[in-house]
Design a protein around this motif. Structure first.
Motif, PDB file in Angstrom:
ATOM      1  N   VAL A  21       0.858  -1.180   0.000  1.00 14.07           N
ATOM      2  CA  VAL A  21       0.000   0.000   0.000  1.00 14.07           C
ATOM      3  C   VAL A  21       0.896   1.232   0.000  1.00 14.07           C
ATOM      4  O   VAL A  21       1.823   1.329   0.794  1.00 14.07           O
ATOM      5  N   ILE A  22       0.599   2.152  -0.911  1.00 16.81           N
ATOM      6  CA  ILE A  22       1.333   3.408  -0.964  1.00 16.81           C
ATOM      7  C   ILE A  22       0.300   4.526  -1.141  1.00 16.81           C
ATOM      8  O   ILE A  22      -0.709   4.336  -1.803  1.00 16.81           O
ATOM      9  N   GLY A  23       0.533   5.656  -0.525  1.00 20.08           N
ATOM     10  CA  GLY A  23      -0.435   6.742  -0.585  1.00 20.08           C
ATOM     11  C   GLY A  23       0.104   7.974  -1.272  1.00 20.08           C
ATOM     12  O   GLY A  23       1.305   8.217  -1.312  1.00 20.08           O
ATOM     13  N   ASP A  24      -0.813   8.727  -1.833  1.00 21.05           N
ATOM     14  CA  ASP A  24      -0.522  10.051  -2.378  1.00 21.05           C
ATOM     15  C   ASP A  24      -0.558  11.025  -1.202  1.00 21.05           C
ATOM     16  O   ASP A  24      -1.000  10.668  -0.107  1.00 21.05           O
ATOM     17  N   VAL A  25      -0.123  12.238  -1.397  1.00 21.56           N
ATOM     18  CA  VAL A  25      -0.161  13.219  -0.311  1.00 21.56           C
ATOM     19  C   VAL A  25      -1.613  13.456   0.106  1.00 21.56           C
ATOM     20  O   VAL A  25      -2.486  13.622  -0.745  1.00 21.56           O
ATOM     21  N   PRO A  26      -1.895  13.439   1.406  1.00 22.30           N
ATOM     22  CA  PRO A  26      -3.261  13.729   1.849  1.00 22.30           C
ATOM     23  C   PRO A  26      -3.601  15.201   1.597  1.00 22.30           C
ATOM     24  O   PRO A  26      -2.720  16.057   1.574  1.00 22.30           O
ATOM     25  N   ARG A  27      -4.868  15.431   1.417  1.00 22.92           N
ATOM     26  CA  ARG A  27      -5.342  16.797   1.162  1.00 22.92           C
ATOM     27  C   ARG A  27      -6.492  17.119   2.096  1.00 22.92           C
ATOM     28  O   ARG A  27      -7.234  16.245   2.515  1.00 22.92           O
ATOM     29  N   SER A  28      -6.626  18.388   2.388  1.00 24.33           N
ATOM     30  CA  SER A  28      -7.822  18.846   3.092  1.00 24.33           C
ATOM     31  C   SER A  28      -8.561  19.771   2.135  1.00 24.33           C
ATOM     32  O   SER A  28      -7.951  20.520   1.380  1.00 24.33           O
ATOM     33  N   ILE A  29      -9.871  19.653   2.159  1.00 25.39           N
ATOM     34  CA  ILE A  29     -10.699  20.508   1.314  1.00 25.39           C
ATOM     35  C   ILE A  29     -11.380  21.503   2.235  1.00 25.39           C
ATOM     36  O   ILE A  29     -12.168  21.130   3.105  1.00 25.39           O
ATOM     37  N   HIS A  30     -11.032  22.763   2.067  1.00 30.83           N
ATOM     38  CA  HIS A  30     -11.644  23.831   2.847  1.00 30.83           C
ATOM     39  C   HIS A  30     -12.868  24.292   2.073  1.00 30.83           C
ATOM     40  O   HIS A  30     -12.748  24.878   0.994  1.00 30.83           O
ATOM     41  N   LEU A  31     -14.037  24.004   2.614  1.00 34.31           N
ATOM     42  CA  LEU A  31     -15.285  24.323   1.936  1.00 34.31           C
ATOM     43  C   LEU A  31     -15.501  25.825   1.876  1.00 34.31           C
ATOM     44  O   LEU A  31     -15.151  26.558   2.798  1.00 34.31           O
ATOM     45  N   SER A  32     -16.091  26.263   0.787  1.00 32.78           N
ATOM     46  CA  SER A  32     -16.368  27.673   0.584  1.00 32.78           C
ATOM     47  C   SER A  32     -17.497  28.113   1.499  1.00 32.78           C
ATOM     48  O   SER A  32     -18.586  27.565   1.467  1.00 32.78           O
ATOM     49  N   SER A  33     -17.214  29.093   2.331  1.00 38.03           N
ATOM     50  CA  SER A  33     -18.251  29.589   3.239  1.00 38.03           C
ATOM     51  C   SER A  33     -19.301  30.395   2.485  1.00 38.03           C
ATOM     52  O   SER A  33     -20.462  30.420   2.869  1.00 38.03           O
ATOM     53  N   SER A  34     -18.894  31.023   1.385  1.00 38.51           N
ATOM     54  CA  SER A  34     -19.858  31.818   0.617  1.00 38.51           C
ATOM     55  C   SER A  34     -20.876  30.925  -0.085  1.00 38.51           C
ATOM     56  O   SER A  34     -22.003  31.320  -0.311  1.00 38.51           O
ATOM     57  N   ALA A  35     -20.452  29.707  -0.412  1.00 43.64           N
ATOM     58  CA  ALA A  35     -21.376  28.794  -1.085  1.00 43.64           C
ATOM     59  C   ALA A  35     -22.264  28.072  -0.084  1.00 43.64           C
ATOM     60  O   ALA A  35     -23.231  27.422  -0.463  1.00 43.64           O
ATOM     61  N   GLY A  36     -21.940  28.180   1.197  1.00 42.06           N
ATOM     62  CA  GLY A  36     -22.745  27.539   2.227  1.00 42.06           C
ATOM     63  C   GLY A  36     -22.721  26.025   2.137  1.00 42.06           C
ATOM     64  O   GLY A  36     -23.704  25.370   2.441  1.00 42.06           O
ATOM     65  N   GLN A  37     -21.620  25.489   1.678  1.00 43.04           N
ATOM     66  CA  GLN A  37     -21.512  24.050   1.490  1.00 43.04           C
ATOM     67  C   GLN A  37     -21.362  23.315   2.813  1.00 43.04           C
ATOM     68  O   GLN A  37     -20.730  23.794   3.737  1.00 43.04           O
ATOM     69  N   GLU A  38     -21.924  22.144   2.849  1.00 38.41           N
ATOM     70  CA  GLU A  38     -21.737  21.248   3.977  1.00 38.41           C
ATOM     71  C   GLU A  38     -20.977  20.035   3.467  1.00 38.41           C
ATOM     72  O   GLU A  38     -20.941  19.775   2.265  1.00 38.41           O
ATOM     73  N   ALA A  39     -20.401  19.276   4.378  1.00 39.71           N
ATOM     74  CA  ALA A  39     -19.632  18.096   3.996  1.00 39.71           C
ATOM     75  C   ALA A  39     -20.493  17.105   3.225  1.00 39.71           C
ATOM     76  O   ALA A  39     -20.037  16.488   2.261  1.00 39.71           O
ATOM     77  N   GLY A  40     -21.752  16.955   3.609  1.00 40.63           N
ATOM     78  CA  GLY A  40     -22.637  16.024   2.918  1.00 40.63           C
ATOM     79  C   GLY A  40     -22.846  16.379   1.457  1.00 40.63           C
ATOM     80  O   GLY A  40     -22.918  15.500   0.595  1.00 40.63           O
TER      81      GLY A  40
END
Length: 142
Positions: A21-40
């Protein structure tokens, strides 16, 4: 007796295998507050995106995570699968974690398999998320 011993050794080698098993670099996705996005909502977008790219996706437990996998190589003696996991640790922060790994299973020893992995589908997803103003991907430094 010598033939039997040889057959046992060959049989053991055929039945035994390697999992790497080998992994790519992990990423975090910072959701746009202006779009009002939720994780779901992001998970729904991710399911559609990765399903369209040939991945099999299903919701993981807990319900606020997604796991998608796609075969990269399917030979009789060796299989390689790309796995993408997207999950939210904390509902209070608008941040989602994206991790991708490559699973190699079979008879090819790890010495002959690259120890580097970069998933272009994840990079394309990050570009899509940014273009749709849903959020921004950032690599997580260890």
């Amino acid at each position: 007796m010598k033939v039997f011993r040889s057959l046992v050794i060959v049989g053991a080698l055929v039945l035994s295998g390697c999992t790497n098993v080998i992994g790519d670099v992990p990423r975090s996705i910072h959701l746009s507050s202006s779009a009002g996005q939720e994780a779901g909502e992001l998970l729904s977008v991710a399911r559609d995106f990765f399903s369209g790219s040939g991945y099999q996706c299903h919701a993981d437990q807990p319900a606020d995570s997604l796991r998608c996998s796609r075969p990269l190589r399917d030979l009789y003696i060796h299989q390689t699968t790309a796995v993408v996991r997207i999950y939210s640790d904390d509902h209070a922060t608008p941040e989602v974690t994206l991790v991708t790994t490559r699973w190699d299973e079979g008879l090819i020893p790890s010495e002959f398999i690259s120890d580097e992995f970069h998933n272009p589908d994840v990079e394309a997803f990050c570009e899509y998320v940014k273009a749709q103003a849903l959020g921004v991907c950032q690599t997580v430094s260890s």
